[in-house]
Design a protein around this motif. Structure first.
Motif, PDB file in Angstrom:
ATOM      1  N   ASP A   1      -4.618  -0.567  13.585  1.00 38.83           N
ATOM      2  CA  ASP A   1      -5.101   0.043  12.663  1.00 38.83           C
ATOM      3  C   ASP A   1      -4.971  -0.494  11.260  1.00 38.83           C
ATOM      4  O   ASP A   1      -5.422   0.006  10.174  1.00 38.83           O
ATOM      5  N   GLY A   2      -3.891  -0.985  11.071  1.00 37.82           N
ATOM      6  CA  GLY A   2      -3.298  -1.880   9.997  1.00 37.82           C
ATOM      7  C   GLY A   2      -2.755  -0.913   8.810  1.00 37.82           C
ATOM      8  O   GLY A   2      -2.529  -1.470   7.776  1.00 37.82           O
ATOM      9  N   VAL A   3      -2.126   0.146   9.350  1.00 37.51           N
ATOM     10  CA  VAL A   3      -1.389   1.084   8.436  1.00 37.51           C
ATOM     11  C   VAL A   3      -0.109   0.571   8.265  1.00 37.51           C
ATOM     12  O   VAL A   3       0.583   0.188   9.146  1.00 37.51           O
ATOM     13  N   VAL A   4       0.707   0.757   7.221  1.00 35.86           N
ATOM     14  CA  VAL A   4       1.948   0.165   6.632  1.00 35.86           C
ATOM     15  C   VAL A   4       2.633   1.513   6.629  1.00 35.86           C
ATOM     16  O   VAL A   4       2.399   2.596   5.840  1.00 35.86           O
ATOM     17  N   LEU A   5       3.972   1.543   7.209  1.00 33.84           N
ATOM     18  CA  LEU A   5       4.723   2.948   7.590  1.00 33.84           C
ATOM     19  C   LEU A   5       5.837   2.509   6.771  1.00 33.84           C
ATOM     20  O   LEU A   5       6.352   1.290   6.614  1.00 33.84           O
ATOM     21  N   PRO A   6       6.743   3.459   6.507  1.00 32.06           N
ATOM     22  CA  PRO A   6       8.195   3.363   5.991  1.00 32.06           C
ATOM     23  C   PRO A   6       8.963   2.512   7.052  1.00 32.06           C
ATOM     24  O   PRO A   6       8.738   2.489   8.117  1.00 32.06           O
ATOM     25  N   ALA A   7       9.891   1.826   6.328  1.00 35.65           N
ATOM     26  CA  ALA A   7      10.674   0.838   7.028  1.00 35.65           C
ATOM     27  C   ALA A   7      11.487   1.410   8.264  1.00 35.65           C
ATOM     28  O   ALA A   7      11.983   0.650   9.171  1.00 35.65           O
ATOM     29  N   ASP A   8      11.853   2.636   7.820  1.00 37.03           N
ATOM     30  CA  ASP A   8      12.608   3.548   8.728  1.00 37.03           C
ATOM     31  C   ASP A   8      11.969   4.159  10.184  1.00 37.03           C
ATOM     32  O   ASP A   8      12.428   4.693  10.902  1.00 37.03           O
TER      33      ASP A   8
ATOM     34  N   MET B   1      10.614  13.241  14.150  1.00 32.50           N
ATOM     35  CA  MET B   1       9.466  13.957  14.674  1.00 32.50           C
ATOM     36  C   MET B   1       8.264  12.718  14.878  1.00 32.50           C
ATOM     37  O   MET B   1       8.041  11.841  14.094  1.00 32.50           O
ATOM     38  N   HIS B   2       7.738  12.869  16.056  1.00 29.72           N
ATOM     39  CA  HIS B   2       6.526  11.840  16.536  1.00 29.72           C
ATOM     40  C   HIS B   2       5.352  12.423  15.928  1.00 29.72           C
ATOM     41  O   HIS B   2       5.017  13.508  16.092  1.00 29.72           O
ATOM     42  N   LEU B   3       4.590  11.525  15.436  1.00 29.80           N
ATOM     43  CA  LEU B   3       3.270  11.936  14.632  1.00 29.80           C
ATOM     44  C   LEU B   3       2.252  11.121  15.476  1.00 29.80           C
ATOM     45  O   LEU B   3       1.104  11.312  14.882  1.00 29.80           O
ATOM     46  N   GLY B   4       2.202  10.731  16.496  1.00 31.57           N
ATOM     47  CA  GLY B   4       1.260  10.112  17.480  1.00 31.57           C
ATOM     48  C   GLY B   4       0.688   8.828  16.622  1.00 31.57           C
ATOM     49  O   GLY B   4       1.327   7.936  16.420  1.00 31.57           O
ATOM     50  N   GLY B   5      -0.806   8.892  16.697  1.00 33.13           N
ATOM     51  CA  GLY B   5      -1.582   7.738  15.838  1.00 33.13           C
ATOM     52  C   GLY B   5      -2.079   6.840  16.958  1.00 33.13           C
ATOM     53  O   GLY B   5      -2.365   5.539  16.553  1.00 33.13           O
TER      54      GLY B   5
ATOM     55  N   TYR C   1      -4.242   8.932   4.582  1.00 31.33           N
ATOM     56  CA  TYR C   1      -3.945  10.049   5.413  1.00 31.33           C
ATOM     57  C   TYR C   1      -2.568  10.240   6.029  1.00 31.33           C
ATOM     58  O   TYR C   1      -1.710  11.055   5.878  1.00 31.33           O
ATOM     59  N   ALA C   2      -2.140   8.823   6.518  1.00 30.38           N
ATOM     60  CA  ALA C   2      -0.719   8.636   7.101  1.00 30.38           C
ATOM     61  C   ALA C   2       0.251   8.809   5.773  1.00 30.38           C
ATOM     62  O   ALA C   2       1.198   9.360   6.198  1.00 30.38           O
ATOM     63  N   ASP C   3      -0.037   8.183   4.693  1.00 25.22           N
ATOM     64  CA  ASP C   3       0.991   8.452   3.751  1.00 25.22           C
ATOM     65  C   ASP C   3       1.224   9.969   3.337  1.00 25.22           C
ATOM     66  O   ASP C   3       2.444  10.306   3.177  1.00 25.22           O
ATOM     67  N   GLN C   4       0.157  10.740   3.412  1.00 30.44           N
ATOM     68  CA  GLN C   4       0.222  12.280   3.172  1.00 30.44           C
ATOM     69  C   GLN C   4       1.172  12.869   4.262  1.00 30.44           C
ATOM     70  O   GLN C   4       2.217  13.657   3.870  1.00 30.44           O
TER      71      GLN C   4
ATOM     72  N   VAL D   1      -9.056  14.055  13.645  1.00 33.06           N
ATOM     73  CA  VAL D   1      -9.123  14.580  12.010  1.00 33.06           C
ATOM     74  C   VAL D   1      -9.936  13.445  11.142  1.00 33.06           C
ATOM     75  O   VAL D   1      -9.700  12.338  11.279  1.00 33.06           O
ATOM     76  N   ASN D   2     -10.541  14.030  10.191  1.00 27.94           N
ATOM     77  CA  ASN D   2     -11.361  13.249   9.356  1.00 27.94           C
ATOM     78  C   ASN D   2     -10.551  12.710   8.154  1.00 27.94           C
ATOM     79  O   ASN D   2     -10.031  13.480   7.153  1.00 27.94           O
ATOM     80  N   ILE D   3     -10.067  11.560   8.554  1.00 30.37           N
ATOM     81  CA  ILE D   3      -8.801  10.772   7.759  1.00 30.37           C
ATOM     82  C   ILE D   3      -9.665  10.366   6.229  1.00 30.37           C
ATOM     83  O   ILE D   3      -8.778  10.307   5.285  1.00 30.37           O
ATOM     84  N   ALA D   4     -10.817  10.667   5.966  1.00 33.24           N
ATOM     85  CA  ALA D   4     -11.487  10.439   4.712  1.00 33.24           C
ATOM     86  C   ALA D   4     -11.474  11.690   3.861  1.00 33.24           C
ATOM     87  O   ALA D   4     -11.508  11.572   2.730  1.00 33.24           O
ATOM     88  N   ASN D   5     -11.150  12.841   4.397  1.00 34.68           N
ATOM     89  CA  ASN D   5     -11.173  13.996   3.562  1.00 34.68           C
ATOM     90  C   ASN D   5     -10.012  14.262   3.105  1.00 34.68           C
ATOM     91  O   ASN D   5      -8.896  14.430   3.845  1.00 34.68           O
ATOM     92  N   PRO D   6      -9.994  14.008   1.791  1.00 36.83           N
ATOM     93  CA  PRO D   6      -8.670  14.218   1.014  1.00 36.83           C
ATOM     94  C   PRO D   6      -7.802  15.445   1.334  1.00 36.83           C
ATOM     95  O   PRO D   6      -6.718  15.742   0.894  1.00 36.83           O
ATOM     96  N   ASP D   7      -8.541  16.898   1.656  1.00 40.14           N
ATOM     97  CA  ASP D   7      -7.977  18.045   2.117  1.00 40.14           C
ATOM     98  C   ASP D   7      -7.436  17.901   3.514  1.00 40.14           C
ATOM     99  O   ASP D   7      -6.384  18.701   3.674  1.00 40.14           O
ATOM    100  N   ALA D   8      -7.563  17.096   4.377  1.00 40.40           N
ATOM    101  CA  ALA D   8      -7.233  16.869   5.783  1.00 40.40           C
ATOM    102  C   ALA D   8      -5.860  16.755   5.641  1.00 40.40           C
ATOM    103  O   ALA D   8      -5.135  17.485   6.598  1.00 40.40           O
ATOM    104  N   GLY D   9      -5.355  15.718   5.310  1.00 47.44           N
ATOM    105  CA  GLY D   9      -3.859  15.350   5.094  1.00 47.44           C
ATOM    106  C   GLY D   9      -3.060  16.370   4.776  1.00 47.44           C
ATOM    107  O   GLY D   9      -1.967  16.852   5.475  1.00 47.44           O
ATOM    108  N   PRO D  10      -3.057  16.984   3.673  1.00 42.62           N
ATOM    109  CA  PRO D  10      -2.321  18.143   3.265  1.00 42.62           C
ATOM    110  C   PRO D  10      -2.369  19.582   4.203  1.00 42.62           C
ATOM    111  O   PRO D  10      -1.177  19.961   4.703  1.00 42.62           O
TER     112      PRO D  10
END
Length: 658
Positions: free
Chosen positions: A418-425, A336-340, A393-396, A309-318
């Motif tokens: 990949d250095g993404v910060v996720l919610p603490a839960d 729910m498992h979102l992979g990554g 993308y992950a935030d979305q 998925v093109n994570i740079a496209n602002p419409d991909a996440g939605p």
């Protein structure tokens, strides 16, 4: 009818574990005591009284399963046979929680001359107690000739039990090779028998999207055929079947990598880059010349078919978020498992559709990618732009799922690589065990963050699909084995799995280049480690060989996680193997084609007596008993003389119908 003899064979016990009569129980309870008498039981006519809890669930399904599972291990018509024990009295102390993840699995089981008493906090605890009871009720032939019927041997029993780890899972891949619903249900039966409590359903991947979507109906065009698709009703059947057995179902919808199947949707296709990577990797910024030949998928992705998925496209996440929200309504678990996992920089670096969005001010990409060949190390500016896009993308998608009241689960890569910060839960699933500094000790690295809950799926321990050989025909473009095939090729035996403990077993050493050294045990807030999940990936697994790959090795993990041990190095394989042998026969009686543990000769003879090294089941010896000659050591098999060891001999004769 066939009579199968299982000698819960002569076993050498080097620990202080209490020997379980006739090796009946798996997993081992936390606390148990027993006596010497036996009382007859007729599973067909015994009365079951249930007070509190989900009485309808327990009466309608669990009681019938209890009786059926007992009868499967016996033979003959017992309709008119009496039973000394005529009542099972069940008390549920608390109201069952709405969120299944909060359900308590603890229970007590106490037997008298006429009654078995079960007490549990929640209904799922009673389910676990029923499984224990179904293992205790045995054909009378166990200890009393060939008299037909069943009894409860070695009474009175007093058991207090609970799991050490709350996450005891199987990760099942049904995308690479489709698994019929009947196979998934059979797997749930095996999980119930061994007290595993979570099915992590890796339901889609790059190869196919075999589940109906109301949001993007054409996604199922990626399925292998019209029969290889899960309907909403199929999924609901799995969830209900699992819940009746006290098992949660957590689906995984992986992105941004492993996303080629998304391209079968007309809406999602524009967001999928590097589709199939049929022409190999190219550096489009230096004349379009790369060093990978046509037809090679590597290094655009770790295995074909490629697609991200093109994570740079602002419409991909939605767009992906809409799909995820749809399935939050179908799958009722709180997670729910979102992979990554396995996101390839090579894919994104080869796509101007990505780079032009991430680096809009860069006109001379030759400075960003100076080499025409595949870059081994990307420059810092690249990673900064990549991580920023991935974070957005992950935030979305995470916000969309959390907006439905669920929390998310991810593979370790998204945080550590990949250095993404996720919610603490968020729950992070660990899987890496590579022979390099970057990939090693991922569990400890997560503990050091002191932020996320962790599930251990270390591929050196818990990947059960290995041992079937290579499958790729184009590895690295040169006909060689790929790193992925080499790593997956190994077979993890049950002893290796059984000896591992997520919180206490040593990890790989980050300074060890050979990959054989071990670092110290994990440190930090170990309560963040929820448990483990045994993964069965589907490249060479389908309905024909799933059972033999899973069982009884998944049962070995089940006891290691349920019972645990203060010191995992003191686990006693000689004490465990007779019980696991009995458990394997029990799984077979319930319709699972569990792998053999040894030749049947070993059921009545001691196999593999001589050991090398200081960590044998006999204690600190180097091949033989200290001070003994080879002849003396060999003689001890026949004479029963071996210093510091207790001989335990018991015979279990199990009848079951074919």
């Amino acid at each position: 009818m066939r009579i199968t003899l299982i000698l819960a064979f002569v076993s050498l016990v080097a620990s202080d574990l209490i020997a379980i009569p006739q090796n009946l129980l798996w997993p081992r309870p936390q606390s148990l005591s027993f006596g010497t008498w036996a009382r007859s039981v007729n599973p067909s006519t015994v009365n079951v009284n249930i007070n509190g809890g989900n009485r309808e669930l327990l009466l309608k399904f669990a009681v019938d399963r209890l009786k059926t599972n007992v009868l499967l291990m016996g033979c003959s018509d017992i309709t008119n046979l009496p039973g000394d024990i005529n009542t099972i009295d069940v008390t549920i102390l608390e109201t069952d929680p709405f969120d299944f993840s909060n359900a308590k699995e603890s229970y007590t089981l106490n037997s008298t001359n006429s009654t078995v008493y079960i007490t549990a906090a929640h209904s799922v605890g009673a389910l676990r107690a029923f499984e224990t009871l179904s293992q205790l009720i045995s054909p009378k032939a166990v200890a009393a000739g060939f008299t037909p019927g069943f009894h409860l041997p070695s009474g009175p029993w007093n058991i207090t039990d609970h799991p050490v780890y709350s996450w005891r899972a199987i990760s099942l891949d049904t995308s690479r090779n489709f698994m019929p619903i009947s196979v998934i249900l059979r797997t749930l039966d095996g999980m119930s028998a061994t007290k595993l409590n979570i099915l992590h359903w890796h339901i889609v991947d790059a190869t196919s999207f075999p589940i109906v979507s109301k949001t993007y109906p054409d996604l199922t065009d990626s399925a292998y055929d019209k029969l290889s698709i899960y309907t909403y009703e199929d999924v609901k059947q799995v969830i209900t079947y699992a819940a009746d057995r006290g098992i949660r179902v957590i689906p995984e919808f992986d992105s941004p990598s492993h996303a080629q199947a998304f391209s079968f949707s007309k809406v999602l296709k524009p967001f999928v880059l590097c589709r199939n990577a049929a022409n190999g990797w190219r550096n489009p910024y230096n004349g379009g010349v790369g060093n990978q030949p046509d037809g090679s998928w590597f290094p655009t992705c770790v295995e074909p078919p490629c697609g991200a998925v093109n994570i740079a496209n602002p419409d991909a996440g939605p767009a992906i978020a809409k799909l995820l929200v749809e399935y939050t309504g179908l799958f009722n678990d709180s997670v729910m498992h979102l992979g990554g996992d396995e996101v390839s920089s090579f894919c994104f670096a080869s796509e101007p559709e990505f780079t032009s969005r991430v680096f809009p001010d860069v006109t001379n990409f030759a400075k960003l990618f100076p080499n025409a060949t595949v870059p081994s190390i990307f420059p810092p500016d690249w990673y900064a732009g990549f991580t920023k896009s991935y974070q957005t993308y992950a935030d979305q998608i995470v916000a969309a799922v959390k907006g439905t009241g669920k929390k998310t689960m991810h593979w370790e890569d998204i945080v550590l690589k990949d250095g993404v910060v996720l919610p603490a839960d968020a729950v992070i699933q660990v899987w890496n065990g590579w022979d390099d500094v970057v990939g090693k000790n991922s569990l400890q690295k997560l503990l050091d963050l002191n932020r996320y809950q962790i599930v251990d799926s270390n591929n050196e321990v818990y990947y059960l699909d290995g041992g079937s050989g290579k499958w790729l025909t184009d590895s690295l473009g040169y006909g060689n084995s790929s790193w992925k095939e080499e790593y997956w090729i190994g077979y993890r035996n049950w002893q290796h799995i059984y000896n591992h403990d997520p919180r206490t077993s040593p990890m790989e050493n980050t300074t060890d280049k050979t990959g054989f050294g071990l670092a110290s045990q994990p440190t930090g807030n170990l309560t963040l480690i929820l448990g483990a999940s045994a993964a069965i990936w589907g490249e060479k697994i389908d309905s024909s060989n799933l059972d033999v790959k899973l069982w009884p090795r998944a049962a070995a993990m089940a006891e290691a996680l349920w019972s645990s041990f203060d010191d995992p190095t003191n686990k006693d394989l000689f004490e465990a193997e007779p019980r696991l042998t009995v458990m394997r026969e029990r799984l077979i009686s319930r319709g699972l084609a569990a792998e053999a543990l040894h030749p049947a000769w070993c059921n009545t003879h001691l196999c593999g007596f001589k050991f090398k090294g200081n960590k044998s089941p006999f204690g600190n010896v180097d091949g033989y008993e200290a001070g003994a000659s080879k002849d003396q050591s060999s003689q001890s098999k026949a004479t029963g003389i071996f210093t510091g060891l207790k001989w335990i001999s018991s015979i279990l004769i199990v009848f079951f119908m074919i």
